[in-house]
Design a protein around this motif. Structure first.
Motif, PDB file in Angstrom:
ATOM      1  N   ASP A  11      56.107 -18.438  40.122  1.00 54.62           N
ATOM      2  CA  ASP A  11      57.468 -18.070  40.497  1.00 54.62           C
ATOM      3  C   ASP A  11      57.478 -17.326  41.821  1.00 54.62           C
ATOM      4  OD1 ASP A  11      59.016 -19.162  38.474  1.00 54.62           O
ATOM      5  OD2 ASP A  11      58.993 -17.356  37.241  1.00 54.62           O
ATOM      6  N   ARG A  12      56.613 -16.333  41.946  1.00 51.79           N
ATOM      7  CA  ARG A  12      56.576 -15.518  43.159  1.00 51.79           C
ATOM      8  C   ARG A  12      56.248 -16.380  44.376  1.00 51.79           C
ATOM      9  NH1 ARG A  12      59.273 -11.635  44.614  1.00 51.79           N
ATOM     10  NH2 ARG A  12      59.413 -12.740  46.552  1.00 51.79           N
ATOM     11  N   TYR A  13      55.284 -17.283  44.222  1.00 52.80           N
ATOM     12  CA  TYR A  13      54.904 -18.159  45.326  1.00 52.80           C
ATOM     13  C   TYR A  13      56.064 -19.072  45.709  1.00 52.80           C
ATOM     14  CZ  TYR A  13      52.111 -21.253  48.253  1.00 52.80           C
ATOM     15  OH  TYR A  13      51.628 -21.981  49.311  1.00 52.80           O
ATOM     16  N   MET A  42      54.643 -29.747  49.181  1.00 51.11           N
ATOM     17  CA  MET A  42      53.270 -29.867  49.673  1.00 51.11           C
ATOM     18  C   MET A  42      52.522 -28.533  49.551  1.00 51.11           C
ATOM     19  SD  MET A  42      51.936 -30.971  53.457  1.00 51.11           S
ATOM     20  CE  MET A  42      52.461 -29.402  54.145  1.00 51.11           C
ATOM     21  N   MET A  43      53.171 -27.450  49.950  1.00 52.12           N
ATOM     22  CA  MET A  43      52.537 -26.131  49.882  1.00 52.12           C
ATOM     23  C   MET A  43      52.296 -25.705  48.433  1.00 52.12           C
ATOM     24  SD  MET A  43      52.140 -25.014  53.045  1.00 52.12           S
ATOM     25  CE  MET A  43      52.059 -23.256  52.926  1.00 52.12           C
ATOM     26  N   PHE A  44      53.278 -25.936  47.565  1.00 53.13           N
ATOM     27  CA  PHE A  44      53.149 -25.550  46.160  1.00 53.13           C
ATOM     28  C   PHE A  44      51.996 -26.307  45.507  1.00 53.13           C
ATOM     29  CE2 PHE A  44      54.045 -25.576  41.661  1.00 53.13           C
ATOM     30  CZ  PHE A  44      54.419 -24.264  41.409  1.00 53.13           C
ATOM     31  N   ASN A  45      52.013 -27.634  45.642  1.00 49.08           N
ATOM     32  CA  ASN A  45      50.950 -28.439  45.039  1.00 49.08           C
ATOM     33  C   ASN A  45      49.588 -28.105  45.646  1.00 49.08           C
ATOM     34  OD1 ASN A  45      52.506 -29.805  43.152  1.00 49.08           O
ATOM     35  ND2 ASN A  45      52.962 -31.486  44.529  1.00 49.08           N
ATOM     36  N   GLY A  46      49.551 -27.861  46.951  1.00 45.63           N
ATOM     37  CA  GLY A  46      48.295 -27.490  47.596  1.00 45.63           C
ATOM     38  C   GLY A  46      47.755 -26.169  47.095  1.00 45.63           C
ATOM     39  N   ASN A  47      48.652 -25.219  46.879  1.00 41.71           N
ATOM     40  CA  ASN A  47      48.224 -23.893  46.422  1.00 41.71           C
ATOM     41  C   ASN A  47      47.733 -23.905  44.977  1.00 41.71           C
ATOM     42  OD1 ASN A  47      48.154 -20.919  47.117  1.00 41.71           O
ATOM     43  ND2 ASN A  47      49.398 -20.869  45.281  1.00 41.71           N
TER      44      ASN A  47
END
Length: 110
Positions: A11-13, A42-47
């Motif tokens: 959630d925070r991310y 892209m950023m969420f899945n990458g992280n």
């Protein structure tokens, strides 16, 4: 879309990703432009190493908006406040009882 068990870290991310897009001017009204959604996905899945799609993020965005509005509505009531330590809305028994009575009456008539 695959269901996600959203953790506080996720959630925070996600919220940080959205704030970044807002600061970049990629929010139109209450939503984001297509490039912003693609970047956040892209950023969420990458992280997190997840295979989620756009609908998963958009659905959670809607869920977060509902939570925000629910909390805001509670805090607008007399006797309710935010406890920073516990990260939750608090009120005494009388405030909760009055709030529940009003809500029950509203649902009975509408």
């Amino acid at each position: 879309p695959l269901p996600i068990d959203w953790t506080p870290t996720m959630d925070r991310y996600f919220i940080d990703l959205m704030l970044d897009q807002v600061h970049r001017g990629n929010r139109l009204g209450h939503t984001f432009n297509k490039q912003a959604w693609n970047d956040m996905l892209m950023m969420f899945n990458g992280n997190f190493g997840t295979p989620y799609d756009m609908n998963t993020l958009k659905s959670h965005y809607t869920s977060l908006w509902r939570q925000f509005n629910d909390i805001k509505n509670l805090l607008d009531q007399n006797g309710f406040s935010w406890d920073n330590t516990r990260q939750m809305v608090i009120a005494d028994k009388y405030a909760w009882d009055a709030y529940v009575k009003v809500r029950c009456l509203l649902y009975m008539y509408f």
